[in-house]
Design a protein around this motif. Structure first.
Motif, PDB file in Angstrom:
ATOM      1  N   LEU A 147       0.829  -1.203   0.000  1.00 12.30           N
ATOM      2  CA  LEU A 147       0.000   0.000   0.000  1.00 12.30           C
ATOM      3  C   LEU A 147       0.867   1.259   0.000  1.00 12.30           C
ATOM      4  CD1 LEU A 147      -2.696  -1.114   2.610  1.00 12.30           C
ATOM      5  CD2 LEU A 147      -3.116  -0.702   0.174  1.00 12.30           C
ATOM      6  N   ALA A 148       1.860   1.298   0.892  1.00 14.25           N
ATOM      7  CA  ALA A 148       2.731   2.472   0.975  1.00 14.25           C
ATOM      8  C   ALA A 148       3.509   2.675  -0.321  1.00 14.25           C
ATOM      9  CB  ALA A 148       3.681   2.331   2.161  1.00 14.25           C
ATOM     10  N   GLY A 149       3.908   1.578  -0.940  1.00 11.71           N
ATOM     11  CA  GLY A 149       4.648   1.669  -2.185  1.00 11.71           C
ATOM     12  C   GLY A 149       3.835   2.211  -3.340  1.00 11.71           C
ATOM     13  N   ASN A 150       2.523   2.222  -3.157  1.00  8.63           N
ATOM     14  CA  ASN A 150       1.636   2.747  -4.194  1.00  8.63           C
ATOM     15  C   ASN A 150       0.910   4.006  -3.736  1.00  8.63           C
ATOM     16  OD1 ASN A 150       1.531   0.797  -6.665  1.00  8.63           O
ATOM     17  ND2 ASN A 150       1.584  -0.545  -4.882  1.00  8.63           N
ATOM     18  N   GLY A 151       1.527   4.735  -2.804  1.00  5.51           N
ATOM     19  CA  GLY A 151       1.059   6.071  -2.490  1.00  5.51           C
ATOM     20  C   GLY A 151       0.220   6.229  -1.250  1.00  5.51           C
ATOM     21  N   VAL A 152      -0.122   5.142  -0.558  1.00  6.93           N
ATOM     22  CA  VAL A 152      -0.924   5.260   0.664  1.00  6.93           C
ATOM     23  C   VAL A 152      -0.033   5.774   1.791  1.00  6.93           C
ATOM     24  CG1 VAL A 152      -2.186   3.977   2.440  1.00  6.93           C
ATOM     25  CG2 VAL A 152      -2.601   3.501   0.015  1.00  6.93           C
ATOM     26  N   CYS A 153      -0.473   6.821   2.481  1.00  8.85           N
ATOM     27  CA  CYS A 153       0.331   7.340   3.596  1.00  8.85           C
ATOM     28  C   CYS A 153      -0.382   7.195   4.936  1.00  8.85           C
ATOM     29  CB  CYS A 153       0.707   8.799   3.359  1.00  8.85           C
ATOM     30  SG  CYS A 153      -0.662   9.958   3.357  1.00  8.85           S
ATOM     31  N   GLU A 154      -1.670   6.781   4.928  1.00  5.29           N
ATOM     32  CA  GLU A 154      -2.392   6.557   6.176  1.00  5.29           C
ATOM     33  C   GLU A 154      -3.120   5.228   6.101  1.00  5.29           C
ATOM     34  OE1 GLU A 154      -4.806   9.707   8.079  1.00  5.29           O
ATOM     35  OE2 GLU A 154      -6.466   8.275   7.996  1.00  5.29           O
ATOM     36  N   ILE A 155      -2.872   4.381   7.080  1.00  4.84           N
ATOM     37  CA  ILE A 155      -3.502   3.064   7.142  1.00  4.84           C
ATOM     38  C   ILE A 155      -4.300   2.953   8.432  1.00  4.84           C
ATOM     39  CG2 ILE A 155      -3.002   0.619   7.598  1.00  4.84           C
ATOM     40  CD1 ILE A 155      -0.895   0.691   5.471  1.00  4.84           C
ATOM     41  N   THR A 156      -5.511   2.421   8.314  1.00  3.49           N
ATOM     42  CA  THR A 156      -6.326   2.089   9.483  1.00  3.49           C
ATOM     43  C   THR A 156      -6.414   0.578   9.594  1.00  3.49           C
ATOM     44  OG1 THR A 156      -7.651   4.107   9.246  1.00  3.49           O
ATOM     45  CG2 THR A 156      -8.567   2.340  10.602  1.00  3.49           C
ATOM     46  N   LEU A 157      -5.878   0.031  10.669  1.00  3.32           N
ATOM     47  CA  LEU A 157      -5.976  -1.401  10.932  1.00  3.32           C
ATOM     48  C   LEU A 157      -7.387  -1.690  11.435  1.00  3.32           C
ATOM     49  CD1 LEU A 157      -2.602  -1.973  12.819  1.00  3.32           C
ATOM     50  CD2 LEU A 157      -3.035  -1.918  10.347  1.00  3.32           C
ATOM     51  N   ILE A 158      -8.025  -2.708  10.866  1.00  3.89           N
ATOM     52  CA  ILE A 158      -9.416  -2.970  11.224  1.00  3.89           C
ATOM     53  C   ILE A 158      -9.623  -4.421  11.632  1.00  3.89           C
ATOM     54  CG2 ILE A 158     -10.426  -1.109   9.849  1.00  3.89           C
ATOM     55  CD1 ILE A 158     -11.064  -3.154   7.675  1.00  3.89           C
TER      56      ILE A 158
END
Length: 453
Positions: free
Chosen positions: A194-205
């Motif tokens: 995800l980070a490698g494709n531009g995601v900078c905020e992750i919510t663990l669910i």
């Protein structure tokens, strides 16, 4: 190419699952569409938590039936599926009551979607609601890089599913199954992708996300706090969140992570449901009001600027006026930045549904109105107190007005500023100027802390 339309009801887990369904069907030639009318496959991804959930599904199926009939007259095929927790709980009944439905499948079956759709395409009416023996997490489809980028700079990442708590009002243990933790290496690999494709905020669910545990590379059993530390090391990840938590699973390491990790946002959803110990016991929550308040004190001692969100149920069977007042006192004592509140409604198959001392509907409505007035007052006070502060805001989209862009604060508040659109996708410091009922207004305060992907 065939077109897929997914309508999502309910929680973040369902939103995540809807994306996974689209990912699973992409190799079978399906592309997503925002229009139900021209879809070749319509999936209703349902939630059983809210009141009258099944009735809403049948109402939607009634509308789809007319659309499917019209498409058939034009010589076009439309397949219809019901997924999610209502499907898991009432699969056979859905098939009986709604002939328009071609497929019913529960949350444990999404990785088998291409096969399910192929069987339905050959004329079978398919029900898949058995819990499989294999690990569902082993078969989660990966999103294509272009899909990740298309979905934006924020993403959900499932780390845990199911529930062992068996609250007497809740259907989740029956529709999602027992608590299962996703393996650490899978979580880290998805976070890095995800980070490698531009995601900078992750919510663990997860249904009880802070119950997550797994074997670490050091040979020790890791819990959520240690996992958060590992994810904070992933290049490009500037923000971490997690939801939904159970008070029983807030251990010392997780509380300390709120103190030690700058990437972990100062916002925590920590449901309590009621303020009366007798009602909490009847709900099978396994904690008292005092336990919850002590936990809040410990969390705030670790992270003084943290904001809390919660869930509340009013009118649980047998709840007296005095016991409702105990809930109001707890809310006053905690002070929430945001909260969700509901009237109790019986869920078939849950212990509380058979209780004899149901509270009158009018009384439940009155209590809910009073509680929501208090919670709204607290939310507005929290928002107002943000005026004059500088907070980092992840800019996500264009605003409602020309020249305006909008994003989210660390506290998940909507924030609007006047700024160029090329700042969308970055994290910038914003001075909050004023607070409206549902959002904040601000202005740029200087150089950003994030950057473009």
């Amino acid at each position: 190419m065939k077109k897929l339309f997914v309508k999502t009801y309910g929680c973040q887990m369902n939103a995540y699952d809807s994306d996974r369904m689209a990912d699973a069907l992409a190799p079978a030639g399906f592309v997503t569409t925002a229009e139900m009318d021209d879809a070749d496959l319509v999936i209703l991804n349902t939630c059983h938590i809210r009141e009258k959930a099944a009735e809403k599904v049948y109402s939607e199926l009634g509308r789809i039936r007319g659309l499917k009939t019209e498409r058939g007259k034009a010589g076009e095929r439309m397949m219809v599926a019901v997924a999610g927790c209502v499907a898991q709980a009432e699969g056979a009944e859905i098939m009986r009551r709604a002939p328009v439905v071609d497929m019913v499948f529960g949350p444990q079956s999404y990785h088998r979607l291409p096969d399910i759709v192929a069987r339905a395409d050959n004329g079978a009416r398919v029900i898949e609601t058995e819990y499989p023996a294999e690990d569902k997490f082993e078969h989660l489809p990966e999103a294509a890089p272009d899909k990740i980028r298309e979905r934006g700079r924020t993403a959900f990442l499932t780390v845990q599913e199911g529930c062992d708590k068996f609250c007497t009002f809740c259907v989740v243990p029956y529709t999602r199954g027992a608590e299962v933790s996703r393996p650490l290496d899978q979580i880290v690999a998805e976070a890095e992708r995800l980070a490698g494709n531009g995601v900078c905020e992750i919510t663990l669910i997860g249904q009880n996300v802070n119950a997550w545990h797994g074997a670490g590379p050091d040979g020790r059993e890791w819990t959520l706090g240690r996992l958060l530390h590992r994810l904070a090391e992933v290049p490009g990840l500037a923000r971490l969140r997690y939801t939904t938590s159970h008070p029983r699973d807030m251990d010392d390491e997780l509380i300390a992570s709120h103190r030690d990790l700058g990437a972990l946002m100062p916002y925590l959803h920590l449901p309590v449901q009621a303020g009366s110990d007798r009602i909490l016991d009847a709900m099978n929550r396994h904690h008292t009001a005092a336990d919850y308040l002590r936990l809040v004190e410990r969390i705030r001692a670790a992270r003084p600027d943290i904001a809390l969100s919660g869930d509340f149920i009013v009118g649980f069977p047998g709840e007296t006026a005095a016991e409702f007042e105990a809930t109001m006192r707890l809310v006053e004592d905690v002070g929430y930045a945001q909260a969700y509140s509901f009237k109790y409604s019986a869920r078939p198959g849950t212990p509380a549904a058979d209780a004899a001392d149901q509270v009158a509907e009018a009384e439940k409505s009155d209590r809910l109105a009073r509680l929501q007035e208090l919670l709204t007052r607290q939310q507005r006070a929290f928002n107002t107190a943000c005026a004059g502060r500088v907070v980092d805001v992840l800019m996500e989209r264009e605003g409602r007005k020309s020249g305006q862009i909008a994003g989210r604060s660390p506290y998940l508040q909507a924030v609007q500023i006047e700024a160029p659109a090329d700042l969308i996708g970055t994290i910038v410091p914003v001075e909050i100027v004023s607070a409206g009922p549902n959002s904040l207004n601000g202005r740029l305060a200087g150089a950003g802390t994030g950057g473009h992907a």
